[in-house]
Enzyme design. Structure first.
Site, short mmCIF file in Angstrom:
data_model
loop_
_atom_site.label_atom_id
_atom_site.label_comp_id
_atom_site.label_asym_id
_atom_site.label_seq_id
_atom_site.Cartn_x
_atom_site.Cartn_y
_atom_site.Cartn_z
N LEU A 245 53.25 47.61 -30.56
CA LEU A 245 53.61 47.77 -31.98
C LEU A 245 54.61 48.90 -32.15
O LEU A 245 55.44 48.90 -33.05
CB LEU A 245 52.38 48.08 -32.81
N GLY A 246 54.50 49.89 -31.30
CA GLY A 246 55.40 51.03 -31.43
C GLY A 246 55.10 52.03 -30.35
O GLY A 246 54.13 51.90 -29.60
N GLY B 224 52.17 58.42 -26.57
CA GLY B 224 51.46 57.20 -26.28
C GLY B 224 52.04 56.02 -27.01
O GLY B 224 52.94 56.15 -27.81
N LYS C 291 45.75 52.77 -29.76
CA LYS C 291 46.72 53.79 -29.36
C LYS C 291 46.31 54.29 -27.99
O LYS C 291 45.21 54.77 -27.80
CB LYS C 291 46.69 54.92 -30.38
N ASP D 223 51.76 66.65 -42.02
CA ASP D 223 52.88 65.74 -41.78
C ASP D 223 52.86 64.56 -42.75
O ASP D 223 53.00 63.42 -42.36
CB ASP D 223 52.83 65.26 -40.33
#
Ligand code: NAG
Ligand code: NAG
Ligand code: NAG
Ligand code: NAG
Ligand code: NAG
Ligand code: NAG
Length: 788
Positions: free
Chosen positions: A506-507, A512, A530, A624
């Site tokens: 997915l990304g 990671g 993840k 963030d």
């Protein structure tokens, strides 16, 4: 010089011209109801004043376009002094109309209407006066509207510039669009020049102030008919002169204009040595600065070099102009650099003697140049350093007000790539482009967090806990070992199976990768896994303690961690898959959310952060908050992800400066200062996100969220708010335009959240109450009034 002889002089000088204009019967008659002027008609595109000195109507500019404006009509240059549509010129075929019900407006060739006057009290006629003032009067000749009250960049003799009036410079000489500088008559009595849109961030940006704020208000700038500019107090007494009195009897036209270089100049039309005539500068403010001394003479990261009294803007090495046509817009980096894969050995120095960027420092050290280089090179946050004797200032971009001057001691050191290597590498780690339709997903690295190696960014792929109680218990009993009620410890093999051998990526984050998976828990559930690529250095006990805290957060507006895997070297986190991507995709993507959806998004995000700060067992500072970290579930409910991955807040460590993370633009200024960090950093970031949510359509042309864009957004919002033009923020959005009260409330909340001083920012709890309207929102302070 008195007006009467002035006019007589003009009259005789231009008698031949004048009679020529009289040939067109229409030229100096008033505009009456039903009158139409047409840009394509040679003899009916404007109206002149009785003397013919000024004209109102279509003013032809480059590209067969027209402004609706007022100009000096008798001089060859036809100098423009006012316009109604400087940023949106119309094409030929446009008309200006005074409608039968008394509204004055113009259409473009497509028939779109813009109103100059659109009130129920109708105008009976419009008149171009010999002073250069265009007025609209009702049937008993009271003035309903006048151009003198709505100036653009120029003032004329007889004109008064009252409180909260603004003049904006042109973009370039001959380019009439709104430029970079403004002259403001502030409510506090100061007449001030500063770069447009610098208020929010740089309260020191003003480069001229009359310092008349002690006078009894209202203070006004009066352009005397004798040609002197002065400031008056409430009893109309002159308290200061703005122009020097250097007029002579030859002066027949005067104007005071804020020019595209930021100077406000008084011009006189005079005979020149070639027996022709031209505009001569009689005086100017500021009169003690050169062209590079104007704040914002060159934009972010550029530096100014004086070239024949004009400001020349240059970019440092490995930077290029944001827009080559407008060098003064500033420079952008040609390379990409993040902290995630930062290696000092990839960089070298570009050195600039006698150059200084006075802004942007976050640390000052007492070290020599060599040590300064060493320190900055080993700090991934340090973009450049300024060294002078034994002083070293570490700076982050953007840096502004850069200039080169022989009198500047010391030098500027820019960190630039040694080869194109780092560019490639940081790109693959920082900016993973997933070609999914037209979506660009950006994974952003985070810096310097001590345990960033353990936990990591989940970005777009994280998931929410959407299990009903029933399915949940089955889930747990499904051969997985539960370490406690909230989190499930998975076997690595289970995850391997669920993700089909980690097939669908997915990304990618700095630490990671995220994979999509499906798990059978009585029904099929999509999950995101993840996987930590790097070896974990922190003890297992701490890892579990941190997970435990994250696992105990339960809120509708937070993405929930379902479980983890901690087997040998393998460490993985399991979230439920979020089908609707991130807020960034939604706000700045092709399908824009409606106004009511945007309001709900703002409420939801605010509630989620409030929960993190005040309502969960262990308070968490997110550190963030940004649109990329806010994910949307199937109902487009916003869910904050990545919380708890930043510093977990133990009760006794609410203040820490161990490091900086976050994305520029959303990051609170105190991260860059040596001060303690509190929950107010999230309030700041939320404020910027809120402004994004309010104005989302405006961002369509800025797809990447670099700092410049954020810079501009908050400035723009500041300006619109303090100029009473909140509606411009939601232009074209009818639903929001019909709900301006809520727009304004949200803007005010946003501006409170992005106050420089953390203690001025409200708590998130208060933010929620203000957004919901349960407590009143006061007007945020206008930082421009506190800079002196
Ligand atoms: C303007 O010019 C057009 C032809 O070019 C003519 O028909 C019209 O009568 C003129 N109007 C005036 C007011 O002179
Ligand atoms: C002008 O006023 C009319 C009638 O009040 C209104 O319908 C229209 O929307 C207004 N137009 C603009 C551009 O404000
Ligand atoms: C035009 O309007 C001005 C201002 O209202 C007025 O003084 C003047 O008499 C008018 N001129 C004509 C010809 O109607
Ligand atoms: C306005 O300024 C004049 C001249 O400085 C001063 O005498 C007068 O008192 C001022 N008016 C007020 C209301 O302060
Ligand atoms: C402004 O200039 C005029 C004429 O030079 C002078 O008489 C006056 O004292 C000046 N006023 C102030 C407040 O400096
Ligand atoms: C940086 O600038 C130098 C000198 O102009 C150039 O040779 C180099 O290719 C540039 N590197 C990048 C990554 O732009």
């Amino acid at each position: 010089m008195a007006p009467a002889p002035l006019l007589t002089l003009i009259f005789f000088l231009y008698l031949p011209l004048l009679s020529l204009h009289h040939a067109f019967a229409q030229s100096n008659t008033n505009i009456t109801q039903g009158t139409t002027l047409s840009s394509s008609s040679a003899n009916n595109s404007y109206r002149t004043s009785p003397s013919g000195d000024f004209a109102f109507g279509f003013y032809s500019i480059e590209g067969n376009q027209f402004l609706v404006g007022i100009w000096f009509h008798k001089i060859p240059e036809r100098t423009l002094v006012w316009s109604a549509n400087r940023d949106q010129p119309v094409q030929s075929g446009s008309t200006i109309q005074l409608t039968l019900d008394g509204r004055l407006g113009f259409t473009d060739s497509k028939g779109l209407e813009t109103w100059i006057y659109n009130q129920t009290t109708g105008v009976s006629s419009g008149a171009m006066l010999d002073t250069g003032n265009f007025i609209l009067v009702d049937s008993v000749s009271s003035i309903l509207w006048q151009s003198f009250e709505n100036p653009t960049d120029t003032l004329l003799p007889g004109q008064t510039f009252g409180q909260e009036k603004y003049l904006y410079s042109n973009r370039l000489e001959g380019d009439y669009r709104t430029g970079r500088f403004m002259l403001v008559m502030q409510v506090d009595g100061n007449l001030v020049l500063y770069p447009k849109g610098r208020r929010g961030l740089d309260p020191n940006g003003a480069y001229y102030a009359s310092r008349t704020d002690g006078a009894s208000s209202p203070v006004r700038l009066v352009f005397d008919r004798s040609g002197v500019l002065h400031l008056t107090n409430s009893s109309d007494q002159v308290i200061a002169n703005v122009s020097s009195n250097a007029l002579n009897s030859e002066d027949f036209y005067l104007r005071a204009t804020i020019d595209s270089d930021g100077f406000f100049r008084l011009y006189s039309r005079r005979r020149n040595s070639n027996n022709g005539e031209s505009w001569i500068v009689v005086s100017k403010i500021p009169n003690d600065r050169d062209a590079c001394g104007v704040s914002g003479a060159c934009g972010p990261n550029a530096y100014c070099v004086l070239q024949q009294d004009k400001a020349g803007c240059l970019c440092p090495q490995n930077f290029s102009f944001i827009d080559a046509k407008y060098a003064f817009d500033g420079c952008k980096q040609d390379f990409n650099r993040g902290c995630s894969a930062y290696l000092a050995s990839d960089y070298t120095w570009a050195e600039y003697e006698n150059v200084d960027w006075p802004t942007g420092d976050y640390e000052r050290l007492d070290v020599n140049e060599d040590k300064c280089k060493e320190v900055c090179m080993n700090d991934c946050l340090c973009d450049l350093a300024i060294t002078r004797n034994n002083d070293c200032w570490k700076k982050r971009m953007p840096v502004t007000e850069g200039r080169k001057r022989s009198s500047i001691a010391g030098k500027a050191l820019f960190k630039v790539p040694l080869k194109s290597g780092p560019l490639e590498r940081t790109k693959t780690i920082e900016t993973i482009k997933k070609e999914d339709g037209n979506k660009t997903m950006v994974l952003v690295s985070w810096c310097l967090m001590s345990f960033s190696a353990i936990l990591f960014i989940l970005s777009m792929a994280a998931i929410a806990f959407a299990f009903k109680k029933g399915s949940r218990s089955r889930f747990i009993s499904n051969n997985v070992e539960s370490i406690e009620a909230n989190l499930v410890s998975f076997k690595y093999a289970q995850l391997q199976e669920a993700t089909n051998g980690f097939k669908e990526l997915l990304g990618n984050g700095a630490y990671g990768s995220v994979y999509k998976g499906i798990m059978d828990v009585g029904r099929e559930v999509q999950i995101a896994v993840k996987r930590l690529d790097k070896v974990v250095e922190r003890g297992e006990k701490e890892f579990r303690t941190e997970l435990h805290v994250i696992g105990r957060t339960h809120h509708k507006n937070l993405v929930r961690l379902l479980g983890f895997c901690d087997e040998g070297d393998q460490r993985l986190l399991i979230y439920e898959f979020m089908p609707n991507g991130s807020l960034a995709d939604f706000l700045f993507g092709p399908t824009k959310p409606s106004w009511s959806e945007r309001i709900q998004l703002a409420f939801g995000i605010a509630r989620g952060i409030t929960y993190l700060h005040e309502e969960c067992e262990t308070p968490i500072i997110h550190c963030d908050i940004k649109p990329q970290n806010i994910l949307l579930d199937e109902f487009r409910t916003p869910k904050i992800s990545d919380f708890g991955l930043a510093k977990l807040l133990q009760h006794n460590q609410t203040h820490t400066t161990t490091g900086i993370r976050g994305t520029r633009g959303y990051v609170a200024p105190e991260w860059f200062r040596n001060v303690s960090i509190s929950t107010k950093v999230d309030v700041y970031s939320f404020g910027v996100v809120l402004l994004d949510i309010i104005c989302c359509m405006k961002k369509s042309d800025h797809h990447d969220h670099n700092l410049e864009v954020q810079f501009v957004l908050s400035e723009w919002v500041y300006d619109c708010f303090f100029e009473g033009k909140v509606h411009e923020l939601v232009e074209g959005d009818d639903a929001a335009l019909g709900d301006l009260e809520q727009v304004e409330r949200m803007v005010k909340v946003g501006l409170w959240c992005i106050q420089e001083d953390p203690s001025m920012r409200p708590s998130m709890k208060k933010v929620v109450q203000m957004l919901e309207g349960t407590i009143e929102v006061l007007a945020p302070p206008d930082s421009s009034t506190s800079w002196l």
